[in-house]
Write a protein that holds these residues in place. Structure first.
Motif, PDB file in Angstrom:
ATOM      1  N   LEU A   1       0.838  -1.195   0.000  1.00  0.00           N
ATOM      2  CA  LEU A   1       0.000   0.000   0.000  1.00  0.00           C
ATOM      3  C   LEU A   1       0.873   1.246   0.000  1.00  0.00           C
ATOM      4  N   SER A   2       0.580   2.147  -0.937  1.00  0.00           N
ATOM      5  CA  SER A   2       1.335   3.394  -1.037  1.00  0.00           C
ATOM      6  C   SER A   2       0.365   4.563  -1.174  1.00  0.00           C
ATOM      7  N   ILE A   3       0.543   5.594  -0.347  1.00  0.00           N
ATOM      8  CA  ILE A   3      -0.301   6.790  -0.415  1.00  0.00           C
ATOM      9  C   ILE A   3       0.608   8.015  -0.543  1.00  0.00           C
ATOM     10  N   LYS A   4       0.332   8.848  -1.541  1.00  0.00           N
ATOM     11  CA  LYS A   4       1.117  10.072  -1.753  1.00  0.00           C
ATOM     12  C   LYS A   4       0.176  11.253  -1.921  1.00  0.00           C
ATOM     13  N   GLN A   5       0.483  12.352  -1.221  1.00  0.00           N
ATOM     14  CA  GLN A   5      -0.282  13.590  -1.388  1.00  0.00           C
ATOM     15  C   GLN A   5       0.468  14.498  -2.341  1.00  0.00           C
ATOM     16  N   LEU A   6      -0.154  14.805  -3.475  1.00  0.00           N
ATOM     17  CA  LEU A   6       0.428  15.710  -4.455  1.00  0.00           C
ATOM     18  C   LEU A   6      -0.314  17.049  -4.381  1.00  0.00           C
ATOM     19  N   ASP A   7       0.030  17.979  -5.274  1.00  0.00           N
ATOM     20  CA  ASP A   7      -0.548  19.327  -5.184  1.00  0.00           C
ATOM     21  C   ASP A   7      -2.067  19.329  -5.269  1.00  0.00           C
ATOM     22  N   ARG A   8      -2.617  18.639  -6.262  1.00  0.00           N
ATOM     23  CA  ARG A   8      -4.053  18.735  -6.522  1.00  0.00           C
ATOM     24  C   ARG A   8      -4.833  17.467  -6.175  1.00  0.00           C
ATOM     25  N   TYR A   9      -4.144  16.414  -5.849  1.00  0.00           N
ATOM     26  CA  TYR A   9      -4.841  15.168  -5.526  1.00  0.00           C
ATOM     27  C   TYR A   9      -3.957  14.273  -4.658  1.00  0.00           C
ATOM     28  N   SER A  10      -4.607  13.285  -4.060  1.00  0.00           N
ATOM     29  CA  SER A  10      -3.885  12.264  -3.299  1.00  0.00           C
ATOM     30  C   SER A  10      -4.013  10.949  -4.051  1.00  0.00           C
ATOM     31  N   GLN A  11      -2.957  10.168  -4.028  1.00  0.00           N
ATOM     32  CA  GLN A  11      -2.895   8.929  -4.804  1.00  0.00           C
ATOM     33  C   GLN A  11      -2.759   7.732  -3.861  1.00  0.00           C
ATOM     34  N   LEU A  12      -3.637   6.738  -4.044  1.00  0.00           N
ATOM     35  CA  LEU A  12      -3.527   5.481  -3.297  1.00  0.00           C
ATOM     36  C   LEU A  12      -3.273   4.365  -4.299  1.00  0.00           C
ATOM     37  N   ILE A  13      -2.185   3.624  -4.102  1.00  0.00           N
ATOM     38  CA  ILE A  13      -1.868   2.477  -4.968  1.00  0.00           C
ATOM     39  C   ILE A  13      -1.777   1.226  -4.099  1.00  0.00           C
ATOM     40  N   LEU A  14      -2.510   0.203  -4.487  1.00  0.00           N
ATOM     41  CA  LEU A  14      -2.434  -1.095  -3.830  1.00  0.00           C
ATOM     42  C   LEU A  14      -1.943  -2.100  -4.866  1.00  0.00           C
ATOM     43  N   ALA A  15      -0.748  -2.640  -4.635  1.00  0.00           N
ATOM     44  CA  ALA A  15      -0.141  -3.565  -5.590  1.00  0.00           C
ATOM     45  C   ALA A  15      -0.389  -5.014  -5.173  1.00  0.00           C
ATOM     46  N   ASN A  16      -0.438  -5.900  -6.167  1.00  0.00           N
ATOM     47  CA  ASN A  16      -0.565  -7.345  -5.919  1.00  0.00           C
ATOM     48  C   ASN A  16      -1.651  -7.655  -4.887  1.00  0.00           C
TER      49      ASN A  16
END
Length: 356
Positions: free
Chosen positions: A98-113
Motif C-alpha cells: 500500500l502506497s499513499i502520496k499527497q500531491l498538489d491537486r490530488y492524493s494517490q492510493l496504490i495497492l499492488a498485488n
C-alpha cells in the motif's frame, strides 16, 4: 452530473421548455430554484474519488467494484489535504503493498498485488483545517467497496481462527463472514447441535459487505456458529464465531476507587486506582480531579482495560485508570476524584490522602 440534471428535469411537462422563452419575466425563477436544488443535492453526494485505468484514463468509481485478486489498483482523490480510509489490517501489518502520496491537486492510493484479504471499503475525504484543528468536509467525499475475488478464498481471510461476537439486546450484532465474491451463496450454521440456521423470513439478514446481521439478538442465538459459502465449486467454511449474549446495564458505570495509602509521607510514591466493571463492548472514559491540578502539579495517568471470563458464557470488562504521584508533597494532600463515563452517564468517586 448529466444523470442528475436529467433527473431534475424529468417531472416537467413535455411542453414546458417551449413555454419558457415566451414568458421570460415570469417563468425563469422556478426552474432556476429547481436547478439550484439539484446542484445543492449533488454537492452533498459529490464524489472526489476516481480510478486510474490503463493508458492514463480515469473513470468515476462505482459504489462497488469487483477485481480479480492479484491485480493492482490506483485511486485518486481530488484535493490538497486528503484523508483515506481502507481495511485496517493494511495498517496493522504495515503492508508495503500500500502506497499513499499527497500531491498538489490530488492524493494517490496504490495497492499492488492485491489479495482476497484486501476486500473492503476504500474511501477518502477532504480535510478543512483552521490552524491545528481539522474537520471532514462532508460535501467532498468518495467511497467504494472493492471485492478482490479469489476462488481459493471465498471468505475474506482474518488473522484469527476464532472470534467472539457479543449479542447485545439493544443493537444489531454482526457475524463478519464477508465474502470476496458478491454472488456467492452464504449460509449460517450452528456447530452444536449441528444444523443450518434459518435466515429467510427472520431477523437475520446477509450483507456481502458485512456478514450476517442479527437485527434483534436474543439469548437463544448464543453458541458457536460458522458460515458456509458456495460459488462455482466446492463449498468453503469460515472461521468459527462464539456468540455470547450480554445484558447491558441501564445506567452509568459501576465504579470504585482505592488508594495505596490514605496517609503518605513526604517523598512517598502514591497511586490511586479507579476501577469500572462493565459489559465487554461498552467503552469507559475517565477524568481526574486532584489537589495539585490547578498549580500544574505533574502526575502520571494510565488507562487500560481487559476482559475476564466469569464462567457460564459471561464475560466482564475491567477498565482501570491509575493516577500516580511520584514524590508526595504538601501540595498533594487532599481529595482525589475520579469521574467515569459511559454512554448511559457518569459516576463520581473520591478518596482522601493525608500527610503522615
Amino acid at each position: 452530473v448529466v444523470g442528475q440534471s436529467a433527473k431534475s428535469k424529468r417531472p416537467k411537462e413535455p411542453g414546458e421548455n417551449k413555454i419558457k422563452p415566451v414568458n421570460k419575466k415570469v417563468k425563469p425563477k422556478t426552474p432556476k430554484m429547481k436547478e439550484r436544488e439539484s446542484v445543492d443535492s449533488s454537492l452533498k453526494s459529490q464524489s472526489i474519488l476516481t480510478q486510474v485505468m490503463d493508458k492514463g484514463h480515469f473513470q468515476k468509481i462505482a459504489a462497488t467494484l469487483s477485481l480479480a485478486a492479484g491485480q493492482s489498483i490506483e485511486l485518486r482523490c481530488k484535493g490538497s489535504n486528503v484523508t483515506w480510509n481502507y481495511p485496517s489490517y493494511l495498517d496493522t501489518f504495515k503492508d508495503s503493498r500500500l502506497s499513499i502520496k499527497q500531491l498538489d491537486r490530488y492524493s494517490q492510493l496504490i495497492l499492488a498485488n492485491s489479495t482476497a484479504a484486501d476486500t473492503g471499503e476504500y474511501s477518502c475525504w477532504l480535510q478543512l483545517c483552521n490552524g491545528n484543528k481539522c474537520r471532514k468536509d462532508e460535501t467532498k467525499t468518495g467511497s467504494t467497496y472493492i471485492f478482490f475475488t479469489d476462488k481459493e478464498e471465498l471468505f475474506v481471510p482474518t488473522p484469527s481462527y476464532f472470534e467472539i461476537v457479543y449479542l447485545n439486546p439493544d443493537k444489531p450484532a454482526v457475524i463478519p463472514c464477508r465474502v470476496t465474491t458478491p454472488s456467492a451463496k452464504v449460509t449460517l450454521h450452528r456447530e452444536f447441535p449441528a444444523e443450518e440456521i434459518e435466515t429467510y423470513g427472520t431477523d437475520i439478514i446477509y450483507d456481502a459487505k458485512k456478514g450476517f446481521v442479527f437485527q434483534h439478538p436474543t439469548s437463544e442465538h448464543k453458541g458457536i456458529v460458522y458460515c458456509k459459502a458456495e460459488s462455482q465449486g466446492a463449498p468453503q467454511i469460515s472461521i468459527k464465531y462464539h456468540l455470547l449474549y450480554v445484558e447491558v446495564p441501564k445506567g452509568p458505570p459501576s465504579t470504585s476507587i482505592a488508594v495505596s495509602s490514605s496517609r503518605a509521607g513526604v517523598s512517598d510514591r502514591v497511586h490511586v486506582v479507579c476501577t469500572v466493571l462493565g459489559e465487554p463492548d461498552v467503552d469507559v472514559n475517565f477524568r481526574w480531579q486532584y489537589p495539585g491540578q490547578e498549580s500544574g502539579r505533574p502526575v502520571v495517568i494510565q488507562n487500560f482495560w481487559r476482559l475476564i471470563n466469569r464462567g457460564i458464557g459471561h464475560t466482564t470488562r475491567i477498565s482501570k485508570s491509575v493516577l500516580l504521584v511520584e514524590d508526595f508533597e504538601d501540595i498533594d494532600v487532599g481529595n482525589y476524584v475520579c469521574i467515569a463515563r459511559n454512554l448511559q452517564g457518569e459516576t463520581t468517586v473520591a478518596t482522601k490522602v493525608e500527610l503522615k
